[in-house]
Design a protein around this motif. Structure first.
Motif, PDB file in Angstrom:
ATOM      1  N   ASP A   1       0.831  -1.207   0.000  1.00 49.91           N
ATOM      2  CA  ASP A   1       0.000   0.000   0.000  1.00 49.91           C
ATOM      3  C   ASP A   1       0.866   1.259   0.000  1.00 49.91           C
ATOM      4  O   ASP A   1       0.521   2.261  -0.636  1.00 49.91           O
ATOM      5  CB  ASP A   1      -0.921   0.014   1.219  1.00 49.91           C
ATOM      6  CG  ASP A   1      -2.067  -0.975   1.101  1.00 49.91           C
ATOM      7  OD1 ASP A   1      -2.366  -1.403  -0.028  1.00 49.91           O
ATOM      8  OD2 ASP A   1      -2.657  -1.334   2.131  1.00 49.91           O
ATOM      9  N   ARG A   2       1.978   1.210   0.713  1.00 44.66           N
ATOM     10  CA  ARG A   2       2.832   2.400   0.823  1.00 44.66           C
ATOM     11  C   ARG A   2       3.411   2.783  -0.541  1.00 44.66           C
ATOM     12  O   ARG A   2       3.383   3.962  -0.936  1.00 44.66           O
ATOM     13  CB  ARG A   2       3.945   2.144   1.844  1.00 44.66           C
ATOM     14  CG  ARG A   2       4.854   3.335   2.099  1.00 44.66           C
ATOM     15  CD  ARG A   2       5.508   3.237   3.466  1.00 44.66           C
ATOM     16  NE  ARG A   2       6.187   1.970   3.658  1.00 44.66           N
ATOM     17  CZ  ARG A   2       7.438   1.715   3.288  1.00 44.66           C
ATOM     18  NH1 ARG A   2       8.136   2.649   2.670  1.00 44.66           N
ATOM     19  NH2 ARG A   2       8.001   0.539   3.538  1.00 44.66           N
ATOM     20  N   TYR A   3       3.922   1.814  -1.279  1.00 42.62           N
ATOM     21  CA  TYR A   3       4.508   2.121  -2.585  1.00 42.62           C
ATOM     22  C   TYR A   3       3.432   2.442  -3.622  1.00 42.62           C
ATOM     23  O   TYR A   3       3.686   3.212  -4.558  1.00 42.62           O
ATOM     24  CB  TYR A   3       5.416   0.982  -3.050  1.00 42.62           C
ATOM     25  CG  TYR A   3       6.807   1.099  -2.464  1.00 42.62           C
ATOM     26  CD1 TYR A   3       7.847   1.657  -3.190  1.00 42.62           C
ATOM     27  CD2 TYR A   3       7.068   0.690  -1.158  1.00 42.62           C
ATOM     28  CE1 TYR A   3       9.118   1.794  -2.647  1.00 42.62           C
ATOM     29  CE2 TYR A   3       8.328   0.813  -0.600  1.00 42.62           C
ATOM     30  CZ  TYR A   3       9.355   1.372  -1.341  1.00 42.62           C
ATOM     31  OH  TYR A   3      10.605   1.512  -0.788  1.00 42.62           O
ATOM     32  N   ALA A   4       2.235   1.887  -3.457  1.00 40.28           N
ATOM     33  CA  ALA A   4       1.127   2.285  -4.326  1.00 40.28           C
ATOM     34  C   ALA A   4       0.784   3.749  -4.072  1.00 40.28           C
ATOM     35  O   ALA A   4       0.513   4.515  -5.014  1.00 40.28           O
ATOM     36  CB  ALA A   4      -0.088   1.398  -4.072  1.00 40.28           C
ATOM     37  N   GLY A   5       0.816   4.163  -2.795  1.00 40.62           N
ATOM     38  CA  GLY A   5       0.588   5.569  -2.462  1.00 40.62           C
ATOM     39  C   GLY A   5       1.669   6.464  -3.022  1.00 40.62           C
ATOM     40  O   GLY A   5       1.382   7.571  -3.524  1.00 40.62           O
ATOM     41  N   TYR A   6       2.919   6.018  -2.960  1.00 39.18           N
ATOM     42  CA  TYR A   6       4.018   6.786  -3.553  1.00 39.18           C
ATOM     43  C   TYR A   6       3.764   7.009  -5.040  1.00 39.18           C
ATOM     44  O   TYR A   6       3.908   8.126  -5.556  1.00 39.18           O
ATOM     45  CB  TYR A   6       5.345   6.025  -3.409  1.00 39.18           C
ATOM     46  CG  TYR A   6       5.908   5.896  -2.019  1.00 39.18           C
ATOM     47  CD1 TYR A   6       5.476   6.698  -0.966  1.00 39.18           C
ATOM     48  CD2 TYR A   6       6.898   4.945  -1.747  1.00 39.18           C
ATOM     49  CE1 TYR A   6       6.016   6.561   0.307  1.00 39.18           C
ATOM     50  CE2 TYR A   6       7.445   4.810  -0.487  1.00 39.18           C
ATOM     51  CZ  TYR A   6       7.004   5.602   0.541  1.00 39.18           C
ATOM     52  OH  TYR A   6       7.546   5.469   1.795  1.00 39.18           O
ATOM     53  N   ALA A   7       3.417   5.932  -5.748  1.00 45.42           N
ATOM     54  CA  ALA A   7       3.216   6.019  -7.201  1.00 45.42           C
ATOM     55  C   ALA A   7       2.080   6.983  -7.530  1.00 45.42           C
ATOM     56  O   ALA A   7       2.201   7.810  -8.453  1.00 45.42           O
ATOM     57  CB  ALA A   7       2.926   4.633  -7.773  1.00 45.42           C
ATOM     58  N   ASN A   8       0.978   6.896  -6.789  1.00 44.65           N
ATOM     59  CA  ASN A   8      -0.159   7.790  -7.037  1.00 44.65           C
ATOM     60  C   ASN A   8       0.233   9.250  -6.834  1.00 44.65           C
ATOM     61  O   ASN A   8      -0.127  10.131  -7.620  1.00 44.65           O
ATOM     62  CB  ASN A   8      -1.323   7.441  -6.101  1.00 44.65           C
ATOM     63  CG  ASN A   8      -2.005   6.139  -6.489  1.00 44.65           C
ATOM     64  OD1 ASN A   8      -1.961   5.726  -7.646  1.00 44.65           O
ATOM     65  ND2 ASN A   8      -2.627   5.487  -5.524  1.00 44.65           N
TER      66      ASN A   8
END
Length: 323
Positions: free
Chosen positions: A27-34
């Protein structure tokens, strides 16, 4: 006694296990990408208003690229100023770095100054004289200097001026050198750790190859090539981070990261990631693993070496299995 290939497979397995046991990174890296994607238009608009002034180069990381549009300005890999992009101006400040800037480069401070002002011009001109860093700056800054020198060589656009062709560093929106973090601490390959938001960073993330054969390359850079820290240890550290990149690209935000890494085509089902140790060339050069392929399910890690020679902060020669 394990073979080198078996040791590599064990590293891949250990990293996969650490990531499986600590799924918060997904979830953290998905948030970074967004967040980075949401800022891309702003970064591109900055590119139209900003001319990089060699030997000062722009860097960004996840925190900066997803946050308030600030960038790190570096000289020979050492951070010397912060740039902030507003709607009308780009402003530069050295506030955080004044003490080290004076110690290492004898340069004057700047406080929230317009990038195009006379004071900022004077600041850039000071570094255009290539001031030599003092010995007080330490070993870590020497490693950063080598990384910066390599990035400048890899960033060249004209093949006739380039020692190793078909390579480009990953840059966010094509402007800022990108420091890619991982949640894995891989400096001690015998004691890999999951460190969440404070794990190890990839020294150089690049694309290598041409056309549809272009692949991602994860590079571990060392400023020395000595028997106690041999190339095989560096390649294992690079493999640690490459395993995370493989899992990231297979995650739900993998397609986003693939595009952020500079690829225009769809992420392939089978990943072939290049993994390289990058070290000064000397009698300790080890070419035994050059081109070795380590399979992880359907995907492949291709192991490579890159040994370089430099003079006066310029790369003079490269010997590499990546060529």
């Amino acid at each position: 006694m394990k073979t080198f290939e078996q040791e590599c497979l064990q590293i891949i397995s250990e990293v996969q296990q650490l990531l499986s046991e600590n799924p918060e990174w997904i979830d953290r890296y998905a948030g970074y990408a967004n967040a980075i994607e949401a800022n891309l238009d702003k970064i591109i608009s900055m590119k139209k208003r900003f001319n990089e002034w060699s030997p000062l180069y722009l860097y960004t990381n996840v925190s900066k690229a997803k946050g308030g549009m600030s960038f790190s300005l570096r000289y020979q890999g050492q951070e010397v100023a912060t740039l902030k992009a507003g709607s009308k101006q780009i402003r530069i400040s050295t506030k955080t770095f004044d003490e080290k800037n004076q110690r290492d480069f004898q340069c004057d401070p700047l406080s929230d100054t317009d990038w195009r002002s006379a004071a900022a011009t004077k600041f850039r001109q000071h570094f255009s004289t290539f001031p030599k860093r003092t010995n007080q700056s330490g070993k870590k800054n020497e490693e950063h200097r080598i990384e910066s020198t390599l990035l400048s060589e890899f960033s060249k656009r004209r093949s006739e001026n380039k020692i190793l062709t078909n390579i480009q560093p990953v840059k966010i929106a094509g402007i800022a050198r990108f420091q890619m973090p991982t949640p894995i601490s891989g400096s001690d390959i015998n004691k890999l750790k999951y460190s969440g938001g404070s794990g190890g960073g990839i020294d150089i993330l690049s694309r290598i190859g041409a056309g549809n054969a272009t692949k991602l390359c994860i590079m571990e850079v060392k400023d020395e090539n000595v028997t106690k820290e041999p190339p095989t240890k560096a390649i294992k550290q690079a493999l640690t981070y490459a395993t995370f990149i493989r899992e990231l690209l297979k995650s739900r935000s993998g397609e986003q990261w693939w595009k952020l890494f500079g690829f225009n085509r769809k992420r392939p089902e089978q990943l072939d990631l290049a993994v390289a140790c990058v070290m000064p060339s000397n009698q300790n050069d080890d070419t035994s693993f050059g081109g070795m392929k380590i399979e992880a399910e359907k995907d492949i890690f291709s192991l490579h070496y890159l040994y370089f020679e430099e003079k006066a902060c310029r790369i003079k020669d490269i010997k590499s299995s990546l060529s």
